[in-house]
Design a protein around this motif. Structure first.
Motif, PDB file in Angstrom:
ATOM      1  N   VAL A  31       0.841  -1.197   0.000  1.00 11.31           N
ATOM      2  CA  VAL A  31       0.000   0.000   0.000  1.00 11.31           C
ATOM      3  C   VAL A  31       0.878   1.249   0.000  1.00 11.31           C
ATOM      4  O   VAL A  31       1.897   1.302   0.692  1.00 11.31           O
ATOM      5  N   THR A  32       0.474   2.240  -0.757  1.00  9.48           N
ATOM      6  CA  THR A  32       1.206   3.501  -0.775  1.00  9.48           C
ATOM      7  C   THR A  32       1.010   4.247   0.539  1.00  9.48           C
ATOM      8  O   THR A  32       0.032   4.018   1.263  1.00  9.48           O
ATOM      9  N   ALA A  33       1.937   5.134   0.858  1.00 12.44           N
ATOM     10  CA  ALA A  33       1.870   5.877   2.118  1.00 12.44           C
ATOM     11  C   ALA A  33       0.592   6.696   2.222  1.00 12.44           C
ATOM     12  O   ALA A  33       0.100   6.963   3.325  1.00 12.44           O
ATOM     13  N   ARG A  34       0.029   7.073   1.090  1.00  8.71           N
ATOM     14  CA  ARG A  34      -1.183   7.897   1.087  1.00  8.71           C
ATOM     15  C   ARG A  34      -2.356   7.166   1.719  1.00  8.71           C
ATOM     16  O   ARG A  34      -3.171   7.769   2.434  1.00  8.71           O
ATOM     17  N   TRP A  35      -2.478   5.850   1.459  1.00 12.64           N
ATOM     18  CA  TRP A  35      -3.607   5.078   1.950  1.00 12.64           C
ATOM     19  C   TRP A  35      -3.296   4.261   3.195  1.00 12.64           C
ATOM     20  O   TRP A  35      -4.195   3.732   3.836  1.00 12.64           O
ATOM     21  N   ARG A  36      -2.030   4.168   3.562  1.00 13.99           N
ATOM     22  CA  ARG A  36      -1.643   3.269   4.652  1.00 13.99           C
ATOM     23  C   ARG A  36      -2.281   3.660   5.976  1.00 13.99           C
ATOM     24  O   ARG A  36      -2.826   2.825   6.703  1.00 13.99           O
ATOM     25  N   THR A  37      -2.214   4.941   6.316  1.00  9.46           N
ATOM     26  CA  THR A  37      -2.766   5.388   7.598  1.00  9.46           C
ATOM     27  C   THR A  37      -4.263   5.141   7.672  1.00  9.46           C
ATOM     28  O   THR A  37      -4.790   4.679   8.691  1.00  9.46           O
ATOM     29  N   THR A  38      -4.960   5.431   6.569  1.00 11.97           N
ATOM     30  CA  THR A  38      -6.410   5.217   6.548  1.00 11.97           C
ATOM     31  C   THR A  38      -6.754   3.747   6.769  1.00 11.97           C
ATOM     32  O   THR A  38      -7.653   3.409   7.556  1.00 11.97           O
ATOM     33  N   LEU A  39      -6.037   2.856   6.107  1.00  7.76           N
ATOM     34  CA  LEU A  39      -6.320   1.431   6.242  1.00  7.76           C
ATOM     35  C   LEU A  39      -5.954   0.921   7.639  1.00  7.76           C
ATOM     36  O   LEU A  39      -6.641   0.050   8.180  1.00  7.76           O
ATOM     37  N   LEU A  40      -4.887   1.457   8.219  1.00  3.03           N
ATOM     38  CA  LEU A  40      -4.527   1.060   9.582  1.00  3.03           C
ATOM     39  C   LEU A  40      -5.606   1.490  10.577  1.00  3.03           C
ATOM     40  O   LEU A  40      -5.917   0.758  11.523  1.00  3.03           O
ATOM     41  N   VAL A  41      -6.159   2.662  10.356  1.00  2.78           N
ATOM     42  CA  VAL A  41      -7.252   3.128  11.217  1.00  2.78           C
ATOM     43  C   VAL A  41      -8.452   2.199  11.089  1.00  2.78           C
ATOM     44  O   VAL A  41      -9.106   1.857  12.083  1.00  2.78           O
ATOM     45  N   GLU A  46       7.136  -3.492   8.230  1.00  2.00           N
ATOM     46  CA  GLU A  46       7.356  -2.091   7.856  1.00  2.00           C
ATOM     47  C   GLU A  46       8.824  -1.691   8.033  1.00  2.00           C
ATOM     48  O   GLU A  46       9.337  -0.819   7.324  1.00  2.00           O
ATOM     49  N   LYS A  47       9.510  -2.346   8.976  1.00  2.00           N
ATOM     50  CA  LYS A  47      10.925  -2.062   9.211  1.00  2.00           C
ATOM     51  C   LYS A  47      11.845  -2.834   8.274  1.00  2.00           C
ATOM     52  O   LYS A  47      13.062  -2.651   8.312  1.00  2.00           O
ATOM     53  N   LEU A  48      11.286  -3.686   7.448  1.00  2.00           N
ATOM     54  CA  LEU A  48      12.089  -4.517   6.548  1.00  2.00           C
ATOM     55  C   LEU A  48      12.860  -3.641   5.558  1.00  2.00           C
ATOM     56  O   LEU A  48      12.299  -2.731   4.944  1.00  2.00           O
ATOM     57  N   ASP A  49      14.131  -3.915   5.436  1.00  2.00           N
ATOM     58  CA  ASP A  49      14.967  -3.195   4.464  1.00  2.00           C
ATOM     59  C   ASP A  49      14.643  -3.722   3.066  1.00  2.00           C
ATOM     60  O   ASP A  49      15.004  -4.841   2.711  1.00  2.00           O
ATOM     61  N   ARG A  50      13.986  -2.914   2.286  1.00  5.27           N
ATOM     62  CA  ARG A  50      13.541  -3.360   0.970  1.00  5.27           C
ATOM     63  C   ARG A  50      14.702  -3.563   0.001  1.00  5.27           C
ATOM     64  O   ARG A  50      14.535  -4.175  -1.046  1.00  5.27           O
ATOM     65  N   ARG A  51      15.857  -3.040   0.356  1.00  7.03           N
ATOM     66  CA  ARG A  51      17.019  -3.267  -0.502  1.00  7.03           C
ATOM     67  C   ARG A  51      17.389  -4.742  -0.549  1.00  7.03           C
ATOM     68  O   ARG A  51      17.955  -5.209  -1.548  1.00  7.03           O
ATOM     69  N   LEU A  52      17.068  -5.476   0.520  1.00  3.58           N
ATOM     70  CA  LEU A  52      17.322  -6.918   0.507  1.00  3.58           C
ATOM     71  C   LEU A  52      16.466  -7.604  -0.551  1.00  3.58           C
ATOM     72  O   LEU A  52      16.933  -8.498  -1.260  1.00  3.58           O
ATOM     73  N   LEU A  53      15.209  -7.180  -0.668  1.00  2.00           N
ATOM     74  CA  LEU A  53      14.329  -7.757  -1.676  1.00  2.00           C
ATOM     75  C   LEU A  53      14.783  -7.367  -3.079  1.00  2.00           C
ATOM     76  O   LEU A  53      14.738  -8.183  -4.014  1.00  2.00           O
ATOM     77  N   GLU A  54      15.228  -6.124  -3.227  1.00  2.00           N
ATOM     78  CA  GLU A  54      15.725  -5.683  -4.531  1.00  2.00           C
ATOM     79  C   GLU A  54      16.980  -6.452  -4.923  1.00  2.00           C
ATOM     80  O   GLU A  54      17.136  -6.855  -6.086  1.00  2.00           O
ATOM     81  N   ALA A  55      17.860  -6.678  -3.947  1.00  2.00           N
ATOM     82  CA  ALA A  55      19.085  -7.428  -4.231  1.00  2.00           C
ATOM     83  C   ALA A  55      18.751  -8.871  -4.610  1.00  2.00           C
ATOM     84  O   ALA A  55      19.357  -9.438  -5.534  1.00  2.00           O
ATOM     85  N   ALA A  56      17.782  -9.465  -3.913  1.00  2.00           N
ATOM     86  CA  ALA A  56      17.383 -10.833  -4.250  1.00  2.00           C
ATOM     87  C   ALA A  56      16.807 -10.902  -5.656  1.00  2.00           C
ATOM     88  O   ALA A  56      17.090 -11.839  -6.420  1.00  2.00           O
ATOM     89  N   GLY A  57      16.021  -9.888  -6.033  1.00  2.00           N
ATOM     90  CA  GLY A  57      15.485  -9.854  -7.389  1.00  2.00           C
ATOM     91  C   GLY A  57      16.573  -9.682  -8.427  1.00  2.00           C
ATOM     92  O   GLY A  57      16.535 -10.313  -9.495  1.00  2.00           O
TER      93      GLY A  57
END
Length: 285
Positions: A93-103, A171-182
């Motif tokens: 989810v993009t940051a724009r909608w994340r807070t709304t969905l968490l609520v 949310e704390k996951l370093d997405r660079r790890l996923l990019e490196a795996a890809g």
């Protein structure tokens, strides 16, 4: 200097330590002492030293069995629903909608569990989902006052407590790890199994233990959705302390429940250590 540091540490820890001793340790000691006593002639507690109350735990085996079966089942069901939801909120989810969905996830907590349970009584009762299924020609099903109804209620009631710890870990996951795996040619499922899942296990463990511990002492949901036919240990304790007034037997049952929870927490701590070691290994890869 060392003495002053010790004094400062003692002063800072004293309020929390006193609170812990008075509100947790002391009541547990009282319950433990009561568990070795006997029921008084007019109910309540009579001083004694006997193991008869523990030997009689089989009389409440149904409550123990329901608790030990439905609490883990409810925890597992909440995990299976919460993980995809937390994954979607944290990584898709993009940051724009994340807070709304968490609520929206936490909105049910704004309403009393009593009102939410009454809503499920209507939905699972004769005029709710069973009536709809009957109108569709799918048979006459009984949902209310069954273990299934209790399972639905506890999953619904405790789902947010499972979602948020998992969400925080993802949310704390370093997405660079996923990019490196890809970049190295790993398919998405392998990246999930080898990176995302191991790094999110602390949140899974925290959410699972939080939900499981609360479910072990649950009273209201089994009472309302179980209709007096699906008892938990919490229901048995209410009966023993307030109706039967057998405080000694109720204390023995409570001590047994606490012992089960202590074993669970011990296993949980060992599990966390293994998770930490596995996470460090992943970080070094």
């Amino acid at each position: 200097m060392a003495i002053s540091q010790r004094m400062a540490r003692a002063i800072l820890l004293a309020p929390a330590g006193l609170w812990y001793a008075v509100l947790l340790v002391l009541p547990l000691i009282v319950v433990l002492v009561y568990s070795f006593g006997e029921r008084g002639a007019a109910g309540g507690y009579a001083p004694a030293f006997t193991l008869a109350q523990y030997a009689n735990l089989g009389a409440r085996w149904t409550a123990l069995q329901n608790t030990l079966l439905l609490a883990p089942a409810g925890t597992l069901a909440a995990l299976l629903i919460a993980y995809p939801l937390a994954y979607f909120l944290a990584l898709r989810v993009t940051a724009r909608w994340r807070t709304t969905l968490l609520v929206l996830v936490i909105v049910p907590f704004w309403t009393s569990i009593l009102i939410r349970s009454y809503a499920w009584i209507f939905l699972l009762g004769g005029r709710g989902i069973p009536q709809l299924l009957s109108d569709l020609g799918l048979g006459d099903l009984r949902l209310i006052n069954t273990p299934f109804a209790v399972l639905v209620g506890i999953v619904y009631g405790y789902l947010p407590l499972m979602v948020f710890p998992i969400y925080v870990s993802l949310e704390k996951l370093d997405r660079r790890l996923l990019e490196a795996a890809g970049d190295l040619g790993a398919p998405p499922w392998r990246s999930f199994v080898q990176i995302t899942l191991p790094l999110s296990l602390p949140g899974v463990a925290t959410g699972s233990m939080l939900v499981f511990i609360l479910l072990m002492g649950e009273y209201l949901i089994p009472q309302m959705l179980g209709g007096g036919k699906v008892f938990f240990v919490g229901n048995a304790l209410v009966d023993l302390f307030l109706q039967s007034r057998n405080w000694a037997f109720g204390s023995a049952l409570a001590v047994t429940l606490v012992a089960i929870m202590l074993v669970t927490v011990t296993l949980y701590m060992r599990f966390l250590k293994r998770i930490g070691a596995a996470r460090d290994d992943v970080g070094l890869m």
